[in-house]
Motif scaffolding. Structure first.
Motif, PDB file in Angstrom:
ATOM      1  N   UNK A 134       0.829  -1.200   0.000  1.00 22.22           N
ATOM      2  CA  UNK A 134       0.000   0.000   0.000  1.00 22.22           C
ATOM      3  C   UNK A 134       0.870   1.260   0.000  1.00 22.22           C
ATOM      4  N   UNK A 135       0.311   2.349  -0.492  1.00 23.49           N
ATOM      5  CA  UNK A 135       1.023   3.621  -0.620  1.00 23.49           C
ATOM      6  C   UNK A 135       0.588   4.553   0.515  1.00 23.49           C
ATOM      7  N   UNK A 136       1.577   5.053   1.250  1.00 20.15           N
ATOM      8  CA  UNK A 136       1.300   6.005   2.330  1.00 20.15           C
ATOM      9  C   UNK A 136       0.985   7.368   1.728  1.00 20.15           C
ATOM     10  N   UNK A 137      -0.098   8.032   2.213  1.00 19.61           N
ATOM     11  CA  UNK A 137      -0.493   9.324   1.643  1.00 19.61           C
ATOM     12  C   UNK A 137      -0.567  10.392   2.725  1.00 19.61           C
ATOM     13  N   UNK A 138      -0.164  11.610   2.339  1.00 19.40           N
ATOM     14  CA  UNK A 138      -0.365  12.795   3.146  1.00 19.40           C
ATOM     15  C   UNK A 138      -1.218  13.760   2.335  1.00 19.40           C
ATOM     16  N   UNK A 139      -2.068  14.476   3.017  1.00 21.01           N
ATOM     17  CA  UNK A 139      -2.936  15.418   2.322  1.00 21.01           C
ATOM     18  C   UNK A 139      -2.107  16.353   1.434  1.00 21.01           C
ATOM     19  N   UNK A 140      -2.461  16.445   0.161  1.00 21.46           N
ATOM     20  CA  UNK A 140      -1.730  17.294  -0.786  1.00 21.46           C
ATOM     21  C   UNK A 140      -0.776  16.533  -1.680  1.00 21.46           C
ATOM     22  N   UNK A 141      -0.434  15.290  -1.323  1.00 19.71           N
ATOM     23  CA  UNK A 141       0.447  14.491  -2.185  1.00 19.71           C
ATOM     24  C   UNK A 141      -0.187  14.310  -3.562  1.00 19.71           C
ATOM     25  N   UNK A 142       0.649  14.456  -4.612  1.00 18.35           N
ATOM     26  CA  UNK A 142       0.184  14.190  -5.983  1.00 18.35           C
ATOM     27  C   UNK A 142       0.664  12.802  -6.367  1.00 18.35           C
ATOM     28  N   UNK A 143      -0.237  11.989  -6.872  1.00 20.86           N
ATOM     29  CA  UNK A 143       0.083  10.605  -7.223  1.00 20.86           C
ATOM     30  C   UNK A 143      -0.195  10.392  -8.697  1.00 20.86           C
ATOM     31  N   UNK A 144       0.736   9.708  -9.357  1.00 26.07           N
ATOM     32  CA  UNK A 144       0.542   9.319 -10.747  1.00 26.07           C
ATOM     33  C   UNK A 144      -0.090   7.928 -10.743  1.00 26.07           C
ATOM     34  N   UNK A 145      -1.343   7.833 -11.157  1.00 28.37           N
ATOM     35  CA  UNK A 145      -2.008   6.525 -11.143  1.00 28.37           C
ATOM     36  C   UNK A 145      -1.541   5.709 -12.339  1.00 28.37           C
ATOM     37  N   UNK A 146      -1.375   4.398 -12.080  1.00 30.37           N
ATOM     38  CA  UNK A 146      -0.841   3.487 -13.089  1.00 30.37           C
ATOM     39  C   UNK A 146      -1.825   2.352 -13.322  1.00 30.37           C
ATOM     40  N   UNK A 147      -1.751   1.782 -14.503  1.00 34.27           N
ATOM     41  CA  UNK A 147      -2.578   0.604 -14.798  1.00 34.27           C
ATOM     42  C   UNK A 147      -1.995  -0.601 -14.075  1.00 34.27           C
ATOM     43  N   UNK A 148      -2.838  -1.464 -13.580  1.00 30.94           N
ATOM     44  CA  UNK A 148      -2.391  -2.701 -12.961  1.00 30.94           C
ATOM     45  C   UNK A 148      -1.778  -3.601 -14.029  1.00 30.94           C
ATOM     46  N   UNK A 149      -0.682  -4.295 -13.668  1.00 27.68           N
ATOM     47  CA  UNK A 149      -0.083  -5.240 -14.610  1.00 27.68           C
ATOM     48  C   UNK A 149      -1.088  -6.318 -14.992  1.00 27.68           C
ATOM     49  N   UNK A 150      -1.869  -6.732 -13.995  1.00 32.39           N
ATOM     50  CA  UNK A 150      -2.950  -7.708 -14.235  1.00 32.39           C
ATOM     51  C   UNK A 150      -4.258  -7.079 -13.740  1.00 32.39           C
ATOM     52  N   UNK A 151      -5.120  -6.616 -14.649  1.00 35.45           N
ATOM     53  CA  UNK A 151      -6.362  -5.922 -14.222  1.00 35.45           C
ATOM     54  C   UNK A 151      -7.221  -6.743 -13.266  1.00 35.45           C
TER      55      UNK A 151
END
Length: 359
Positions: free
Chosen positions: A306-323
């Motif tokens: 899982x990805x740790x998030x802080x308010x304001x973080x910008x994340x580049x969403x990626x396609x799953x290798x296996x949908x």
């Protein structure tokens, strides 16, 4: 004495035949106006009410049974529809277990509804109607005894008016009159007490029947509404899952095309990381990039992937290798700050979609 059947002697049969004959003669004389008839307008109104009440109760009972039959038909149709959906619903589709549970709950709700109406509405109506045949028979008996009373009264009066008075016959006729009057009046008094009470009871019966029916209908439709909404939610999420898989597949295809294009740009001073996607040939983006999101809430990772998030973080969403590995409501991505610094996706992870918004 000879017997004509079990418990019936010839003498008793003769008496019964004579009574019917006497009553028939009395009714003929009354219709011809040659003999007066005992009349009770108030009692006749009670009988009219009784007949109306019995007819209404019988119709209500019949319609309740028809309603229950319709409920059973709807239950059977609902069960077949749920079975059809269960057969078509593939195991890897979203909410398969929830769908199976929903089908069981729907079936149980129909069963409970049918049983509740049977026990709380139809059964009380059964009990209500059981009293009518006995009272109807006693009304008919009272009518017969009234004719007997009139006949005995007329016979006694005719003997008293005769020119040759037979005191023994007069005494016997008077005795018969007193007995006939007593039998008639006992039945008459009983029915005059029972019929008004029975007539008044109909209101309570109707109130209880329809209040119970309305209460169970309200509960059934409220609970069925919840199950229907659950079904709608499952269908909505199934469609969302399908759309996400399509988007992932399209993104993967786009990424492969970008790789080929970048390989042909030999004039570039330095090549971008293998598999990277570019935005206008000047901003490098990771392979499988879909879109950017910004964290609107802190999220503490609870697992290694899982990805740790802080308010304001910008994340580049990626396609799953296996949908197929994507869970509903979760996205895959890498923080933009990590990508800009390292140009790799080794720190990518999954995070809840509802903690972010698109930018």
């Amino acid at each position: 004495m000879a017997e004509t059947g079990k418990g019936v002697t010839a003498g008793k049969l003769a008496i019964s035949v004579q009574k019917r004959l006497t009553r028939a003669q009395e009714k003929v004389l009354q219709k011809l106006g040659k003999a007066d008839e005992t009349r009770d307008a108030a009692f006749e109104e009670m009988v009219a009410n009784f007949n109306k009440q019995m007819a209404e109760g019988t119709k209500l009972h019949k319609d309740l049974k028809a309603y229950l039959a319709a409920v059973k038909t709807m239950h059977d149709a609902s069960r077949r529809l749920q079975d059809c959906l269960a057969d078509m619903y593939e195991p890897d589709w979203f909410g398969k277990e929830e769908m199976d549970t929903l089908a069981e709950d729907t079936d149980t709700l129909w069963l409970d509804y049918h049983q509740s109406i049977t026990e709380k509405s139809l059964s009380p109506m059964d009990t209500y109607l059981t009293q009518f045949p006995d009272i109807k028979a006693r009304i008919a008996k009272r009518d017969r005894k009234m004719v007997d009373f009139d006949s005995a009264r007329h016979h006694f009066a005719s003997l008293q008016k005769g020119k040759k008075k037979d005191e023994a016959k007069i005494a016997k006729a008077e005795e018969d009159l007193g007995r006939a009057q007593k039998i008639f009046e006992e039945l008459n008094v009983e029915l005059q007490d029972e019929l008004p009470a029975l007539w008044d009871s109909r209101v309570g019966v109707y109130v209880n029947t329809f209040q119970s029916l309305a209460g169970h209908q309200e509960k059934f439709h409220r609970e069925m509404g919840k199950l229907t909404q659950n079904l709608n939610d499952i269908m909505t999420k199934l469609e969302e899952q399908r759309q996400l898989k399509k988007a992932g597949a399209a993104a993967a295809k786009t990424g492969d095309g970008a790789k080929s294009e970048e390989a042909n740009h030999s004039e570039s001073a330095s090549s971008p990381p293998k598999g990277a996607v570019t935005n206008g040939s000047d901003t490098e983006l990771p392979p499988g990039f879909l879109y950017k999101v910004k964290a609107i809430h802190d999220y503490a990772a609870t697992d290694g992937d899982e990805l740790e998030l802080k308010t304001g973080d910008v994340v580049l969403t990626l396609a799953f290798d296996n949908p197929d590995e994507q869970d509903d409501g979760w996205l895959m991505g890498v923080k933009e700050s990590h990508w800009v610094q390292n140009k790799d996706v080794s720190a990518k992870g999954v995070f809840p979609e509802n903690f972010t918004q698109k930018v």
